[in-house]
Every structure is written in C-alpha cells, then in structure tokens.
Design a protein around this motif. Structure first.
Motif, PDB file in Angstrom:
ATOM      1  N   ALA A  39       0.830  -1.210   0.000  1.00  0.00           N
ATOM      2  CA  ALA A  39       0.000   0.000   0.000  1.00  0.00           C
ATOM      3  C   ALA A  39       0.863   1.257   0.000  1.00  0.00           C
ATOM      4  CB  ALA A  39      -0.953  -0.011   1.194  1.00  0.00           C
ATOM      5  N   GLU A  40       1.932   1.257   0.785  1.00  0.00           N
ATOM      6  CA  GLU A  40       2.830   2.413   0.809  1.00  0.00           C
ATOM      7  C   GLU A  40       3.526   2.592  -0.532  1.00  0.00           C
ATOM      8  OE1 GLU A  40       5.520   2.069   4.116  1.00  0.00           O
ATOM      9  OE2 GLU A  40       3.868   2.018   5.565  1.00  0.00           O
ATOM     10  N   ARG A  41       3.944   1.489  -1.129  1.00  0.00           N
ATOM     11  CA  ARG A  41       4.639   1.566  -2.422  1.00  0.00           C
ATOM     12  C   ARG A  41       3.685   2.060  -3.507  1.00  0.00           C
ATOM     13  NH1 ARG A  41      10.148   1.257  -3.010  1.00  0.00           N
ATOM     14  NH2 ARG A  41      10.011  -0.313  -1.417  1.00  0.00           N
ATOM     15  N   THR A  89      10.226  -3.716  -6.984  1.00  0.00           N
ATOM     16  CA  THR A  89      10.094  -4.063  -8.399  1.00  0.00           C
ATOM     17  C   THR A  89       8.911  -3.345  -9.053  1.00  0.00           C
ATOM     18  OG1 THR A  89       8.726  -6.005  -7.955  1.00  0.00           O
ATOM     19  CG2 THR A  89      11.120  -6.339  -8.013  1.00  0.00           C
ATOM     20  N   MET A  90       7.972  -2.882  -8.247  1.00  0.00           N
ATOM     21  CA  MET A  90       6.796  -2.203  -8.792  1.00  0.00           C
ATOM     22  C   MET A  90       7.129  -0.832  -9.362  1.00  0.00           C
ATOM     23  SD  MET A  90       4.118  -3.580  -5.922  1.00  0.00           S
ATOM     24  CE  MET A  90       2.842  -2.424  -6.325  1.00  0.00           C
ATOM     25  N   TYR A  91       8.325  -0.304  -9.082  1.00  0.00           N
ATOM     26  CA  TYR A  91       8.754   0.944  -9.722  1.00  0.00           C
ATOM     27  C   TYR A  91       8.803   0.792 -11.239  1.00  0.00           C
ATOM     28  CZ  TYR A  91      10.214   3.307  -5.412  1.00  0.00           C
ATOM     29  OH  TYR A  91      10.251   3.930  -4.192  1.00  0.00           O
ATOM     30  N   LEU A  92       8.844  -0.423 -11.731  1.00  0.00           N
ATOM     31  CA  LEU A  92       8.872  -0.644 -13.175  1.00  0.00           C
ATOM     32  C   LEU A  92       7.638  -0.068 -13.866  1.00  0.00           C
ATOM     33  CD1 LEU A  92      10.305  -4.271 -13.156  1.00  0.00           C
ATOM     34  CD2 LEU A  92      11.510  -2.174 -13.866  1.00  0.00           C
ATOM     35  N   ALA A 142       1.225  -7.424 -10.534  1.00  0.00           N
ATOM     36  CA  ALA A 142       1.506  -7.732 -11.932  1.00  0.00           C
ATOM     37  C   ALA A 142       1.224  -6.544 -12.852  1.00  0.00           C
ATOM     38  CB  ALA A 142       0.687  -8.942 -12.378  1.00  0.00           C
ATOM     39  N   SER A 143       0.250  -5.722 -12.482  1.00  0.00           N
ATOM     40  CA  SER A 143      -0.094  -4.565 -13.324  1.00  0.00           C
ATOM     41  C   SER A 143       1.048  -3.547 -13.380  1.00  0.00           C
ATOM     42  CB  SER A 143      -1.373  -3.905 -12.816  1.00  0.00           C
ATOM     43  OG  SER A 143      -1.135  -3.206 -11.599  1.00  0.00           O
ATOM     44  N   HIS A 144       2.048  -3.708 -12.549  1.00  0.00           N
ATOM     45  CA  HIS A 144       3.188  -2.798 -12.526  1.00  0.00           C
ATOM     46  C   HIS A 144       4.384  -3.313 -13.327  1.00  0.00           C
ATOM     47  CE1 HIS A 144       0.771  -1.178  -9.307  1.00  0.00           C
ATOM     48  NE2 HIS A 144       1.467  -0.087  -9.422  1.00  0.00           N
TER      49      HIS A 144
END
Length: 154
Positions: A47-49, A75-78, A116-118
């Motif tokens: 949630a924070e990310r 990894t969600m920064y992608l 996965a959406s990231h």
C-alpha cells in the motif's frame, strides 16, 4: 487577461492583446521533472509503495534503479513511465503475503493482479504464472534480463 489591459490606450491595447495571446509553457515544460534514484531497496508494504508510485507518476519524475538489489515491492517501480534500470541490479520477485503469512485466495489473487499490473507484459505473464506462488525467498532477475525484455537501460 489582466484588468490593466481593459484600461490601456488604443496603442497599448494591441500590445496587451498580443501578450495575452502568447502561449505560456505548461508547468511540466517549464520545470524539469525530478530524478529519483532507487538504490538497494529491499521492498516494503504494498500500500505504501502504491502511494509512492502514484506520486511519482503524477509528478512525471524519472526513476533510475541502481545499486545491488531491488527486492519485493521495489520491483513495482517498473510501472513508472520514465524508468531505467542498471544492468547489474538484481531484482527479487515473490508473491504477496501478510508479513510472510499466506493470504486468503481472494486477497492473494487481488494483490497478485495489482503487483503484476506494474510490470511489462512479458514479466507480468511470468510473474502471474510462476513468481507469485513463491512467498519465501525470491526469484532473481537481473537488470540485464529486464533490459533484454525492453526496460530502458540507465
């Protein structure tokens, strides 16, 4: 148009109208976006990310992933549009959990889809079919592998 334009003399009015018609660059064009360097990020709460990524996307910031590791929620920064990765960074992927404890099937599916959406399409398919089922440890993917899948290189 400023109120002073309305009280200008005839000659001054033409100048005022010309100035008013001159396009003004948007704030995004006038102010360069910030660059955020992510280094040795071991992850954190989803949630924070998600909030951080939304803020970066809204600001138009460039994100450079460097250092040795980018694990878990890092990894969600992608998902940031202006992203690049260093080929030597090791990315660590695993599925969602609650501090290492399993989630209910519905929550597991929901958070897996959000994560996965990231990811770029090739990585997304792999994550959903393989990596999300690992909740202890990581599947390691190098920055070089992500670059070969189309992620820009720093």
């Amino acid at each position: 148009m400023p109120w002073k334009c309305f009280i200008a003399r005839a000659a001054g009015l033409a100048l005022c109208l010309a100035v008013a018609a001159t396009p003004v660059p948007s704030l995004a064009q006038a102010v360069p976006a910030q660059t955020v360097v992510v280094e040795n990020d071991r992850g954190g709460l989803l949630a924070e990310r998600l909030r951080e990524i939304a803020r970066l996307r809204q600001s138009g910031a460039r994100v450079e992933i460097r250092g040795r590791v980018c694990l878990s929620s890092c990894t969600m920064y992608l998902a940031v549009p202006d992203i690049c990765v260093d080929p030597d960074v090791t990315f660590g992927f695993h599925g969602p959990s609650s501090y290492g404890r399993p989630l209910s099937p519905a929550h597991f599916e929901n958070w897996s889809q959000i994560m996965a959406s990231h990811y770029p399409e090739t990585l997304r398919r792999w994550f959903l079919s393989v990596a999300r089922y690992r909740t202890s440890g990581y599947y390691r993917v190098s920055g070089a592998q992500l670059i070969s899948m189309g992620t820009p290189r720093c």
